[in-house]
Design an enzyme around this catalytic site. Structure first.
Site, PDB file in Angstrom:
ATOM      1  N   LEU A 135       0.846  -1.200   0.000  1.00  0.00           N
ATOM      2  CA  LEU A 135       0.000   0.000   0.000  1.00  0.00           C
ATOM      3  C   LEU A 135       0.885   1.255   0.000  1.00  0.00           C
ATOM      4  N   THR A 136       1.830   1.321   0.958  1.00  0.00           N
ATOM      5  CA  THR A 136       2.650   2.517   1.152  1.00  0.00           C
ATOM      6  C   THR A 136       3.604   2.748  -0.018  1.00  0.00           C
ATOM      7  N   GLY A 141       2.542   7.723   2.591  1.00  0.00           N
ATOM      8  CA  GLY A 141       2.526   6.849   3.760  1.00  0.00           C
ATOM      9  C   GLY A 141       1.228   6.998   4.525  1.00  0.00           C
ATOM     10  N   ILE A 167       7.817  -2.574   2.389  1.00  0.00           N
ATOM     11  CA  ILE A 167       6.870  -3.685   2.316  1.00  0.00           C
ATOM     12  C   ILE A 167       7.452  -4.925   3.019  1.00  0.00           C
ATOM     13  N   LEU A 248      -6.273  -3.170   6.919  1.00  0.00           N
ATOM     14  CA  LEU A 248      -5.495  -2.561   8.007  1.00  0.00           C
ATOM     15  C   LEU A 248      -6.196  -2.751   9.349  1.00  0.00           C
ATOM     16  N   ASN A 249      -7.523  -2.692   9.358  1.00  0.00           N
ATOM     17  CA  ASN A 249      -8.247  -2.928  10.627  1.00  0.00           C
ATOM     18  C   ASN A 249      -7.863  -4.268  11.236  1.00  0.00           C
ATOM     19  N   ARG A 277      19.826  -8.303  40.887  1.00  0.00           N
ATOM     20  CA  ARG A 277      20.933  -7.352  40.835  1.00  0.00           C
ATOM     21  C   ARG A 277      21.087  -6.641  42.193  1.00  0.00           C
ATOM     22  N   GLU A 372       1.196   0.669  10.251  1.00  0.00           N
ATOM     23  CA  GLU A 372      -0.240   0.414  10.473  1.00  0.00           C
ATOM     24  C   GLU A 372      -0.944   1.648  11.039  1.00  0.00           C
ATOM     25  N   GLY A 373      -0.513   2.835  10.581  1.00  0.00           N
ATOM     26  CA  GLY A 373      -1.092   4.090  11.060  1.00  0.00           C
ATOM     27  C   GLY A 373      -0.268   4.615  12.215  1.00  0.00           C
TER      28      GLY A 373
HETATM   29  P1  TGC Z   1     -11.373   8.546   4.119  1.00  0.00           P
HETATM   30  O1  TGC Z   1     -12.018   9.498   3.156  1.00  0.00           O
HETATM   31  O2  TGC Z   1     -11.531   8.810   5.577  1.00  0.00           O
HETATM   32  O3  TGC Z   1     -11.865   7.077   3.821  1.00  0.00           O
HETATM   33  C1  TGC Z   1     -11.842   6.514   2.519  1.00  0.00           C
HETATM   34  C2  TGC Z   1     -12.772   5.301   2.518  1.00  0.00           C
HETATM   35  O4  TGC Z   1     -12.270   4.313   3.424  1.00  0.00           O
HETATM   36  C3  TGC Z   1     -13.246   4.045   4.468  1.00  0.00           C
HETATM   37  N1  TGC Z   1     -12.498   3.865   5.734  1.00  0.00           N
HETATM   38  C4  TGC Z   1     -12.359   2.692   6.310  1.00  0.00           C
HETATM   39  N2  TGC Z   1     -12.822   1.478   5.990  1.00  0.00           N
HETATM   40  C5  TGC Z   1     -12.494   0.457   6.797  1.00  0.00           C
HETATM   41  N3  TGC Z   1     -11.732   0.626   7.880  1.00  0.00           N
HETATM   42  C6  TGC Z   1     -11.225   1.822   8.237  1.00  0.00           C
HETATM   43  N4  TGC Z   1     -10.451   1.936   9.313  1.00  0.00           N
HETATM   44  C7  TGC Z   1     -11.553   2.934   7.448  1.00  0.00           C
HETATM   45  N5  TGC Z   1     -11.231   4.257   7.491  1.00  0.00           N
HETATM   46  C8  TGC Z   1     -11.833   4.818   6.425  1.00  0.00           C
HETATM   47  C9  TGC Z   1     -14.120   5.275   4.477  1.00  0.00           C
HETATM   48  O5  TGC Z   1     -15.390   4.989   5.011  1.00  0.00           O
HETATM   49  C10 TGC Z   1     -14.172   5.617   3.009  1.00  0.00           C
HETATM   50  O6  TGC Z   1     -15.063   4.684   2.389  1.00  0.00           O
HETATM   51  P2  TGC Z   1     -15.953   5.116   1.103  1.00  0.00           P
HETATM   52  O7  TGC Z   1     -16.825   3.923   0.842  1.00  0.00           O
HETATM   53  O8  TGC Z   1     -16.710   6.360   1.513  1.00  0.00           O
HETATM   54  O9  TGC Z   1     -14.969   5.397   0.005  1.00  0.00           O
HETATM   55  O10 TGC Z   1      -9.850   8.470   3.705  1.00  0.00           O
HETATM   56  P3  TGC Z   1      -8.652   9.473   3.938  1.00  0.00           P
HETATM   57  O11 TGC Z   1      -7.907   9.592   2.641  1.00  0.00           O
HETATM   58  O12 TGC Z   1      -9.125  10.748   4.573  1.00  0.00           O
HETATM   59  O13 TGC Z   1      -7.698   8.665   4.947  1.00  0.00           O
HETATM   60  C11 TGC Z   1      -8.078   8.329   6.222  1.00  0.00           C
HETATM   61  C12 TGC Z   1      -6.860   7.794   7.037  1.00  0.00           C
HETATM   62  C13 TGC Z   1      -5.823   8.880   7.224  1.00  0.00           C
HETATM   63  C14 TGC Z   1      -7.412   7.378   8.393  1.00  0.00           C
HETATM   64  C15 TGC Z   1      -6.241   6.591   6.326  1.00  0.00           C
HETATM   65  O14 TGC Z   1      -5.709   6.957   5.099  1.00  0.00           O
HETATM   66  C16 TGC Z   1      -5.158   5.926   7.135  1.00  0.00           C
HETATM   67  O15 TGC Z   1      -5.468   5.061   7.948  1.00  0.00           O
HETATM   68  N6  TGC Z   1      -3.827   6.232   6.937  1.00  0.00           N
HETATM   69  C17 TGC Z   1      -2.754   5.502   7.542  1.00  0.00           C
HETATM   70  C18 TGC Z   1      -2.125   4.561   6.521  1.00  0.00           C
HETATM   71  C19 TGC Z   1      -1.661   3.259   7.107  1.00  0.00           C
HETATM   72  O16 TGC Z   1      -2.040   2.876   8.188  1.00  0.00           O
HETATM   73  N7  TGC Z   1      -0.861   2.529   6.349  1.00  0.00           N
HETATM   74  C20 TGC Z   1      -0.447   1.228   6.768  1.00  0.00           C
HETATM   75  C21 TGC Z   1       0.189   0.482   5.625  1.00  0.00           C
HETATM   76  S1  TGC Z   1       0.329  -1.273   5.862  1.00  0.00           S
HETATM   77  C22 TGC Z   1       1.462  -1.471   7.066  1.00  0.00           C
HETATM   78  O17 TGC Z   1       1.927  -0.565   7.677  1.00  0.00           O
HETATM   79  C23 TGC Z   1       1.833  -2.883   7.361  1.00  0.00           C
HETATM   80  S2  TGC Z   1       2.988  -2.993   8.615  1.00  0.00           S
HETATM   81  C24 TGC Z   1       3.310  -4.623   8.729  1.00  0.00           C
HETATM   82  C25 TGC Z   1       2.636  -5.273   9.913  1.00  0.00           C
HETATM   83  O18 TGC Z   1       1.428  -5.097  10.115  1.00  0.00           O
HETATM   84  O19 TGC Z   1       3.304  -5.960  10.662  1.00  0.00           O
HETATM   85  P1  FAD Z   2       4.592  10.018   6.956  1.00  0.00           P
HETATM   86  O1  FAD Z   2       3.201   9.716   6.549  1.00  0.00           O
HETATM   87  O2  FAD Z   2       5.419  10.850   6.035  1.00  0.00           O
HETATM   88  O3  FAD Z   2       4.554  10.695   8.395  1.00  0.00           O
HETATM   89  C1  FAD Z   2       5.670  11.394   8.967  1.00  0.00           C
HETATM   90  C2  FAD Z   2       5.168  12.092  10.244  1.00  0.00           C
HETATM   91  O4  FAD Z   2       4.154  13.072   9.881  1.00  0.00           O
HETATM   92  C3  FAD Z   2       4.480  11.115  11.215  1.00  0.00           C
HETATM   93  O5  FAD Z   2       4.744  11.505  12.534  1.00  0.00           O
HETATM   94  C4  FAD Z   2       2.996  11.320  10.905  1.00  0.00           C
HETATM   95  O6  FAD Z   2       2.143  10.977  11.983  1.00  0.00           O
HETATM   96  C5  FAD Z   2       2.983  12.829  10.640  1.00  0.00           C
HETATM   97  N1  FAD Z   2       1.787  13.218   9.871  1.00  0.00           N
HETATM   98  C6  FAD Z   2       1.463  12.878   8.604  1.00  0.00           C
HETATM   99  N2  FAD Z   2       0.276  13.388   8.264  1.00  0.00           N
HETATM  100  C7  FAD Z   2      -0.175  14.084   9.342  1.00  0.00           C
HETATM  101  C8  FAD Z   2      -1.361  14.819   9.650  1.00  0.00           C
HETATM  102  N3  FAD Z   2      -2.354  14.935   8.758  1.00  0.00           N
HETATM  103  N4  FAD Z   2      -1.464  15.363  10.873  1.00  0.00           N
HETATM  104  C9  FAD Z   2      -0.484  15.213  11.804  1.00  0.00           C
HETATM  105  N5  FAD Z   2       0.645  14.521  11.587  1.00  0.00           N
HETATM  106  C10 FAD Z   2       0.799  13.960  10.377  1.00  0.00           C
HETATM  107  N6  FAD Z   2       3.436  -0.371   4.459  1.00  0.00           N
HETATM  108  C11 FAD Z   2       2.793  -1.271   3.670  1.00  0.00           C
HETATM  109  O7  FAD Z   2       1.977  -0.883   2.808  1.00  0.00           O
HETATM  110  N7  FAD Z   2       3.021  -2.603   3.792  1.00  0.00           N
HETATM  111  C12 FAD Z   2       3.911  -3.118   4.685  1.00  0.00           C
HETATM  112  O8  FAD Z   2       4.092  -4.339   4.762  1.00  0.00           O
HETATM  113  C13 FAD Z   2       4.621  -2.199   5.516  1.00  0.00           C
HETATM  114  N8  FAD Z   2       5.574  -2.643   6.398  1.00  0.00           N
HETATM  115  C14 FAD Z   2       6.368  -1.744   7.071  1.00  0.00           C
HETATM  116  C15 FAD Z   2       7.470  -2.189   7.797  1.00  0.00           C
HETATM  117  C16 FAD Z   2       8.319  -1.275   8.412  1.00  0.00           C
HETATM  118  C17 FAD Z   2       9.545  -1.757   9.125  1.00  0.00           C
HETATM  119  C18 FAD Z   2       8.018   0.115   8.358  1.00  0.00           C
HETATM  120  C19 FAD Z   2       8.901   1.141   9.038  1.00  0.00           C
HETATM  121  C20 FAD Z   2       6.923   0.564   7.657  1.00  0.00           C
HETATM  122  C21 FAD Z   2       6.090  -0.356   6.982  1.00  0.00           C
HETATM  123  N9  FAD Z   2       5.023   0.089   6.178  1.00  0.00           N
HETATM  124  C22 FAD Z   2       4.345  -0.805   5.382  1.00  0.00           C
HETATM  125  C23 FAD Z   2       4.812   1.525   5.962  1.00  0.00           C
HETATM  126  C24 FAD Z   2       4.103   2.233   7.126  1.00  0.00           C
HETATM  127  O9  FAD Z   2       2.749   1.924   7.135  1.00  0.00           O
HETATM  128  C25 FAD Z   2       4.350   3.746   6.981  1.00  0.00           C
HETATM  129  O10 FAD Z   2       5.704   3.986   7.335  1.00  0.00           O
HETATM  130  C26 FAD Z   2       3.409   4.560   7.847  1.00  0.00           C
HETATM  131  O11 FAD Z   2       2.082   4.457   7.382  1.00  0.00           O
HETATM  132  C27 FAD Z   2       3.820   6.045   7.907  1.00  0.00           C
HETATM  133  O12 FAD Z   2       4.096   6.559   6.637  1.00  0.00           O
HETATM  134  P2  FAD Z   2       5.462   7.371   6.377  1.00  0.00           P
HETATM  135  O13 FAD Z   2       6.580   6.550   6.883  1.00  0.00           O
HETATM  136  O14 FAD Z   2       5.460   7.753   4.937  1.00  0.00           O
HETATM  137  O15 FAD Z   2       5.370   8.652   7.279  1.00  0.00           O
END
Ligand code: TGC
Ligand code: FAD
Length: 393
Positions: A135-136, A141, A167, A248-249, A277, A372-373
């Site tokens: 996704l990222t 991000g 990823i 992600l949920n 200790r 994961e956010g």
């Molecule tokens: P927004 O306009 O709020 O929502 C777009 C559409 O998505 C729906 N939605 C959700 N659906 C299910 N679960 C959720 N938690 C949802 N949040 C929103 C929403 O209802 C809408 O649906 P529709 O039908 O109206 O289109 O979207 P936004 O662009 O304003 O973004 C909201 C935000 C910032 C919360 C979201 O983009 C976000 O969560 N950003 C963080 C990204 C993130 O967490 N990335 C993680 C990547 S994967 C990863 O890190 C794997 S790590 C490896 C491991 O897990 O070990």
């Molecule tokens: P940014 O989004 O650039 O954020 C930088 C800082 O700005 C943060 O403190 C953030 O909270 C802040 N910020 C951003 N927007 C706002 C706002 N609107 N208001 C206030 N503060 C804000 N992704 C995948 O898709 N799949 C994976 O398998 C995966 N695995 C990962 C494994 C590792 C080891 C790591 C480090 C990351 C992984 N990720 C993965 C990516 C991860 O989900 C992102 O790093 C994360 O979502 C944050 O994005 P970013 O690093 O681009 O930071």
């Protein structure tokens, strides 16, 4: 009444069913016997062998809470307990299981065609095939909606161009779930999910080197250069961010449990060290300042445990709102990082070595706080649930 168990001070696990306790014990025993002895070596050498998947699969931990297609089909609480016990060893192990089960397999199970499910899920459940979730991107991000990876139509085919960053398991995966913006002319709007075999021409995965956190986990950049896929590679019935956010949920749910395991491990290491200790002629556990640290840690660990148990029951009752997942992910990871930092001080100089788990957990938790956010994203999700006002942009 017997004194409380430090790791389960409020006897939260007493509320588990016999089956849930059996699963907890089986995962704890397996992780302690098979994974714990090798974790420092994997962490130090920044590796995680692919063959751990077979053992995790044999225990039923891959896609554990999914139904059918060879998956174990347990309840959500059992899946949470497994995440807790794996992350008590290392966040990288829980990540491995999260990405396989909650992200790649869940995406295919929830949004894939029947053919996607039959092709991939049974082999992923055994650990024979591995998945990743893209996704990222480097410039997208927290705001995945701004992604630049594109999928365009060429006849019936789809052609993907772009790249993904950070990823997990990207270099190990046989299949990547890739989210891409679709061409408006293709008659499909917005972000769509694609099932991409990683041996597709034009697909490469490059390992991210020099990480100082989550070192017992492989992280990659995915590059897609004209990757041609058949028409049916797309998830048929979902478009927009709803698709990836639903996955992600699931993964965030596993993390809010996992953080309890990491925190518990740090606290237990600090308690045992403090009892052994001696300085100034007595165990450091006898000093009031150390006891305050121990008391604050036991409260934090067990509050996090209560939070996870409650959220597990809400999920099992199908009553869990995404804002409650944000609550758990934010609160429990924050608590675990605080516990890790405090535990580190109790261990003094020994606290910075790999001989004890504390510093390893502490550096891992810096990643867990971000992926994961980020903490800020979950703060804003809770803020939105409270006020109805989105403050993301
Ligand atoms: P927004 O306009 O709020 O929502 C777009 C559409 O998505 C729906 N939605 C959700 N659906 C299910 N679960 C959720 N938690 C949802 N949040 C929103 C929403 O209802 C809408 O649906 P529709 O039908 O109206 O289109 O979207 P936004 O662009 O304003 O973004 C909201 C935000 C910032 C919360 C979201 O983009 C976000 O969560 N950003 C963080 C990204 C993130 O967490 N990335 C993680 C990547 S994967 C990863 O890190 C794997 S790590 C490896 C491991 O897990 O070990
Ligand atoms: P940014 O989004 O650039 O954020 C930088 C800082 O700005 C943060 O403190 C953030 O909270 C802040 N910020 C951003 N927007 C706002 C706002 N609107 N208001 C206030 N503060 C804000 N992704 C995948 O898709 N799949 C994976 O398998 C995966 N695995 C990962 C494994 C590792 C080891 C790591 C480090 C990351 C992984 N990720 C993965 C990516 C991860 O989900 C992102 O790093 C994360 O979502 C944050 O994005 P970013 O690093 O681009 O930071």
């Amino acid at each position: 009444t017997a004194p409380p168990d430090p790791g389960d001070f409020l006897a939260v696990d007493a509320e588990l069913t016999a089956e849930e306790r059996d699963i907890r014990d089986a995962v704890r025993d397996y992780a302690t016997a098979e994974l714990a002895p090798r974790i420092s070596e994997w962490y130090e050498s920044n590796t995680l062998p692919r063959d751990i998947a077979k053992g995790l699969g044999a225990l039923g931990l891959l896609g554990m809470h999914l139904e059918g297609y060879g998956c174990a089909g347990t309840n959500a609480t059992s899946y949470g307990l497994a995440c807790r016990e794996l992350e008590a060893i290392d966040s990288g192990l829980r990540s491995f299981v999260s990405v396989q089960g909650s992200l790649a397999m869940f995406a295919i199970h929830r949004w894939g065609s029947e053919e996607h499910k039959e092709t991939w899920l049974p082999r992923m459940a055994t650990g024979e095939a591995l998945g990743c979730f893209g996704l990222t991107e480097a410039d997208a991000g927290s705001d995945p909606g701004s992604m630049r990876t594109r999928a365009r139509r060429d006849g019936d085919d789809w052609v993907l161009d772009g790249s993904k960053m950070w990823i997990t398991n990207g270099t190990l995966a046989d299949v990547a779930v890739v989210w891409a913006q679709t061409d408006p002319d293709a008659g499909s709007k917005g972000i769509r999910g694609f099932v991409v075999p990683t041996d597709s021409p034009g697909f490469t995965a490059n390992e991210v080197k020099h990480k100082l956190s989550l070192r017992a986990s492989l992280t990659a950049e995915l590059v897609l250069e004209g990757v041609r896929l058949p028409a049916d590679a797309v998830f048929p019935d979902v478009s927009g961010l709803k698709g990836p956010l639903s996955c992600l949920n699931e993964a965030r749910y596993g993390i809010l449990w996992g953080a309890v395991g990491a925190a518990r491990s740090c606290f237990e290491a600090a308690l045992s060290y403090a009892m052994d200790r001696e300085q100034f002629g007595q165990p450091i556990a006898g000093f009031q300042l150390t006891q305050r640290k121990l008391a604050e840690m036991v409260v934090a660990v067990n509050q996090a445990s209560l939070t996870a148990a409650r959220i597990g029951r809400l999920k099992d009752a199908h009553e869990l709102h995404p804002a409650q997942v944000s609550f758990g992910k934010m609160a429990n990871v924050h608590a675990a990082l605080d516990v890790a930092r405090t535990a580190r001080t109790v261990l003094g100089g020994n606290g910075i070595t790999l001989e004890y788990p504390v510093f390893r957990h502490m550096t891992n938790l810096e990643t867990v706080l971000t992926y994961e956010g980020t903490e800020e994203m979950h703060t804003l999700s809770i803020g939105q649930a409270l006020t109805g006002l989105a403050a993301f942009r």
